[in-house]
Write a protein that holds these residues in place. Structure first.
Motif, PDB file in Angstrom:
ATOM      1  N   GLU A 262      -4.292  17.838   1.631  1.00  0.00           N
ATOM      2  CA  GLU A 262      -4.692  16.582   2.265  1.00  0.00           C
ATOM      3  C   GLU A 262      -6.167  16.625   2.660  1.00  0.00           C
ATOM      4  OE1 GLU A 262      -2.040  16.038   5.501  1.00  0.00           O
ATOM      5  OE2 GLU A 262      -0.306  15.539   4.239  1.00  0.00           O
ATOM      6  N   GLN A 263      -6.594  17.738   3.211  1.00  0.00           N
ATOM      7  CA  GLN A 263      -7.999  17.858   3.599  1.00  0.00           C
ATOM      8  C   GLN A 263      -8.917  17.781   2.376  1.00  0.00           C
ATOM      9  OE1 GLN A 263      -8.821  21.288   5.997  1.00  0.00           O
ATOM     10  NE2 GLN A 263      -7.283  20.779   7.543  1.00  0.00           N
ATOM     11  N   TYR A 264      -8.504  18.420   1.281  1.00  0.00           N
ATOM     12  CA  TYR A 264      -9.336  18.406   0.081  1.00  0.00           C
ATOM     13  C   TYR A 264      -9.410  17.002  -0.523  1.00  0.00           C
ATOM     14  CZ  TYR A 264     -11.059  19.444  -4.576  1.00  0.00           C
ATOM     15  OH  TYR A 264     -11.793  19.446  -5.742  1.00  0.00           O
ATOM     16  N   LEU A 265      -8.276  16.297  -0.564  1.00  0.00           N
ATOM     17  CA  LEU A 265      -8.278  14.938  -1.102  1.00  0.00           C
ATOM     18  C   LEU A 265      -9.143  14.011  -0.245  1.00  0.00           C
ATOM     19  CD1 LEU A 265      -4.514  14.566  -2.064  1.00  0.00           C
ATOM     20  CD2 LEU A 265      -6.437  14.850  -3.617  1.00  0.00           C
ATOM     21  N   LYS A 266      -9.079  14.204   1.062  1.00  0.00           N
ATOM     22  CA  LYS A 266      -9.924  13.408   1.961  1.00  0.00           C
ATOM     23  C   LYS A 266     -11.391  13.727   1.721  1.00  0.00           C
ATOM     24  CE  LYS A 266     -10.461  12.246   6.845  1.00  0.00           C
ATOM     25  NZ  LYS A 266     -10.030  12.566   8.227  1.00  0.00           N
ATOM     26  N   ILE A 450       1.907  17.581  -8.030  1.00  0.00           N
ATOM     27  CA  ILE A 450       2.429  16.590  -8.987  1.00  0.00           C
ATOM     28  C   ILE A 450       2.851  15.322  -8.248  1.00  0.00           C
ATOM     29  CG2 ILE A 450       4.315  16.126 -10.599  1.00  0.00           C
ATOM     30  CD1 ILE A 450       4.192  19.118 -11.368  1.00  0.00           C
ATOM     31  N   SER A 451       3.514  15.483  -7.101  1.00  0.00           N
ATOM     32  CA  SER A 451       3.937  14.317  -6.315  1.00  0.00           C
ATOM     33  C   SER A 451       2.734  13.514  -5.838  1.00  0.00           C
ATOM     34  CB  SER A 451       4.768  14.778  -5.115  1.00  0.00           C
ATOM     35  OG  SER A 451       5.905  15.476  -5.532  1.00  0.00           O
ATOM     36  N   VAL A 452       1.685  14.210  -5.393  1.00  0.00           N
ATOM     37  CA  VAL A 452       0.485  13.515  -4.922  1.00  0.00           C
ATOM     38  C   VAL A 452      -0.177  12.765  -6.067  1.00  0.00           C
ATOM     39  CG1 VAL A 452      -1.848  13.882  -4.024  1.00  0.00           C
ATOM     40  CG2 VAL A 452       0.060  15.082  -3.006  1.00  0.00           C
ATOM     41  N   LYS A 455       1.743   9.623  -6.825  1.00  0.00           N
ATOM     42  CA  LYS A 455       1.507   8.570  -5.833  1.00  0.00           C
ATOM     43  C   LYS A 455       0.140   7.916  -6.010  1.00  0.00           C
ATOM     44  CE  LYS A 455       4.479  10.590  -2.271  1.00  0.00           C
ATOM     45  NZ  LYS A 455       4.512  11.278  -0.953  1.00  0.00           N
ATOM     46  N   GLU A 456      -0.826   8.666  -6.528  1.00  0.00           N
ATOM     47  CA  GLU A 456      -2.170   8.129  -6.710  1.00  0.00           C
ATOM     48  C   GLU A 456      -2.306   7.265  -7.962  1.00  0.00           C
ATOM     49  OE1 GLU A 456      -4.730  11.715  -4.569  1.00  0.00           O
ATOM     50  OE2 GLU A 456      -4.696  11.502  -6.751  1.00  0.00           O
ATOM     51  N   GLU A 461      -0.919   2.427 -14.815  1.00  0.00           N
ATOM     52  CA  GLU A 461      -0.629   3.782 -15.304  1.00  0.00           C
ATOM     53  C   GLU A 461       0.848   4.104 -15.187  1.00  0.00           C
ATOM     54  OE1 GLU A 461      -3.284   5.922 -12.798  1.00  0.00           O
ATOM     55  OE2 GLU A 461      -4.909   5.949 -14.284  1.00  0.00           O
ATOM     56  N   ARG A 462       1.468   3.682 -14.090  1.00  0.00           N
ATOM     57  CA  ARG A 462       2.917   3.914 -13.950  1.00  0.00           C
ATOM     58  C   ARG A 462       3.697   3.117 -14.989  1.00  0.00           C
ATOM     59  NH1 ARG A 462       5.071   4.632  -7.775  1.00  0.00           N
ATOM     60  NH2 ARG A 462       3.505   6.118  -7.069  1.00  0.00           N
TER      61      ARG A 462
END
Length: 491
Positions: A262-266, A450-452, A455-456, A461-462
């Motif tokens: 989460e910190q890295y994605l932020k 993979i889940s993250v 969700k992104e 794309e979905r």
């Protein structure tokens, strides 16, 4: 005529002018001859013959002049054609050189453009690397892992001090019945035969043990059984606690991995949006000083410098000058002059040692208190770990029973198999990519990533992954309808 022809050959381009001059001379000559013939006193009989001769010579001269003129025209045309051919060849050479030069310039421009693109790509990669280097997570080490490492460090220190033996608290296996009996009988045998060596004593006791009856061996065997049960119980408890702590550590590591992700994605989002996180305040690399720790005492020289500084500052001396002046003055001072300052420094040093004793005592008490808190925390964590292990065992038992029930049911081999969903198709591709990018990644962290990523994904794309899974799902529904109809009709 011969001179005229020779002049035409020498003149080259002046052939036409020479021809005109020759014609004029011939005309003048013929006219002069005619006048002479008319004015002379010769008899009238030879006049016609002179006229015929002059007309013949004029015609011959005209023919010769026409031939010379025609030859000169042919030469001029040939020369002009040669010049035109040379000009054409020179023009073709010049055009070929221009084409080659344009080709070289075009290649150079392409090379420059390629180098610029490569340089831009390298700069972009460098910026990405620099942004990645600036990522400083605030995730702390899981508590279980840190405490286990501390215990391991303590065990290693104890092992080094002892020299031999297992790390940590020694857990000896219980002695067998024979060894217990041997310990009791050893002193008696040594009293009877003090000069007997180890081999003789062991042989004697071994013979005696074989000769003992079951009733005499029973107390030692009972004692061995009790000690073995206690040992197995303690070892089993320790093994169970170790398994529980490992389970708790894995759980905390998963939480830490999620928090780190989460910190890295932020951080990535902030870097891409505006780069607000690029330039931050540098953290102070120096260690924070303990405010409770007493300050080091000053030496006699620094006591003198502190006293002398005010006067030098009043004289508007800078720091290097103050240091130089006080150093020279201190060197020139006598022992008697230095004595007061050394006395002050001595008192400060004694006071410092007293304060350091109090400070060290306080630190020891804090360390003991911290160690006690860590022990309490370790007990609590062990209890939490055991509860987590019980939950896992309970869940495993339920899963095991469910599997056994399912295995008892007869599965129809003709039943169509359900195809992979859009998420499963996406996870297969994402898993391959992540394993290539991060070899050796933990399975739980991989699933979280993979889940993250799923969700992104945007709606389009979905939808693309749903379209990939749709044909197999529609075929599966048709097969299930046919299978259900056939199964119901047979039933």
């Amino acid at each position: 005529m011969a001179t005229a022809a020779a002049g035409s050959k020498r003149g080259g381009g002046r052939g036409r002018k020479a021809l005109v001059a020759v014609l004029d001379n011939d005309a003048n000559i013929s006219a002069g001859k005619a006048a002479a013939a008319l004015g002379s006193d010769v008899s009238a009989s030879p006049a016609p013959k002179a006229k015929r001769a002059s007309s013949k010579s004029g015609k011959a001269a005209a023919k010769a002049a026409a031939a010379v003129a025609a030859a000169s025209v042919v030469d001029d045309v040939a020369e002009l054609q040669g010049m035109l051919e040379r000009l054409r060849l020179e023009k073709e050479k010049a055009e070929e050189m221009v084409r080659e030069r344009d080709e070289v310039i075009r290649k150079k421009e392409e090379e420059i453009e390629t180098k610029e693109k490569e340089q831009e790509r390298l700069h972009a990669q460098l910026r990405k690397v620099q942004r990645a280097k600036e990522f400083k997570p605030t995730v702390s080490l899981p508590l279980v892992k840190s405490m286990l490492e501390k215990e391991q460090d303590g065990d290693d220190k104890g092992k080094k001090k002892k020299g031999k033996g297992k790390a940590g608290p020694e857990r000896k296996k219980p002695c067998t019945a024979y060894v217990l009996w041997l310990k009791d009988q050893w002193t008696e045998i040594k009293k009877e035969n003090p000069e007997a060596d180890f081999k003789e004593v062991t042989n004697t006791l071994g013979t005696k043990w074989k000769a003992l009856g079951a009733e005499e061996k029973q107390p030692y065997e009972e004692r061995y059984r009790q000690e073995k049960e206690a040992y197995l119980q303690v070892v089993g408890q320790e093994k169970r606690e170790a398994e529980a702590m490992k389970l708790l550590e894995e759980q905390q590591m998963q939480w830490t991995a999620k928090e780190l992700l989460e910190q890295y994605l932020k951080f990535r989002q902030e870097a891409e949006e505006g780069g607000d996180g690029k330039k931050g305040k540098r953290k102070n690399s120096k260690k924070d000083k303990d405010p409770a720790k007493p300050k080091q005492p000053m030496s006699a020289y620094f006591v003198y410098t502190q006293e002398r500084r005010a006067a030098l500052v009043a004289e508007k001396k800078n720091v290097p000058e103050i240091g130089k002046i006080t150093g020279e003055e201190w060197k020139s001072m006598t022992e008697a002059q230095k004595a007061p300052y050394e006395e002050v420094a001595k008192k400060q040093k004694e006071e410092y040692h007293k304060q350091m004793e109090v400070y060290n005592q306080m630190k020891m008490e804090e360390a003991a208190s911290l160690e006690k808190e860590e022990e309490e925390q370790m007990k609590i964590m062990k209890q939490e770990a055991l509860q987590l292990l019980k939950k896992k065992e309970k869940a495993d038992n339920i899963i095991k029973k469910t599997k056994e029930k399912r295995q008892k049911k007869v599965v129809d081999p003709n039943r169509p198999k359900k195809p992979a969903s859009s998420f499963l198709l996406f996870s297969k591709e994402a898993r391959k990519q992540l394993l290539e990018e991060r070899p050796g990644i933990n399975n739980s962290t991989l699933n979280a990533l993979i889940s993250v990523k799923w969700k992104e994904l945007s709606g389009e794309e979905r939808q693309a992954w749903s379209d990939k899974a749709a044909p197999a799902m529609s075929a599966y529904k048709k097969e299930m309808d046919e299978y259900t109809k056939a199964h119901s009709s047979s039933a």
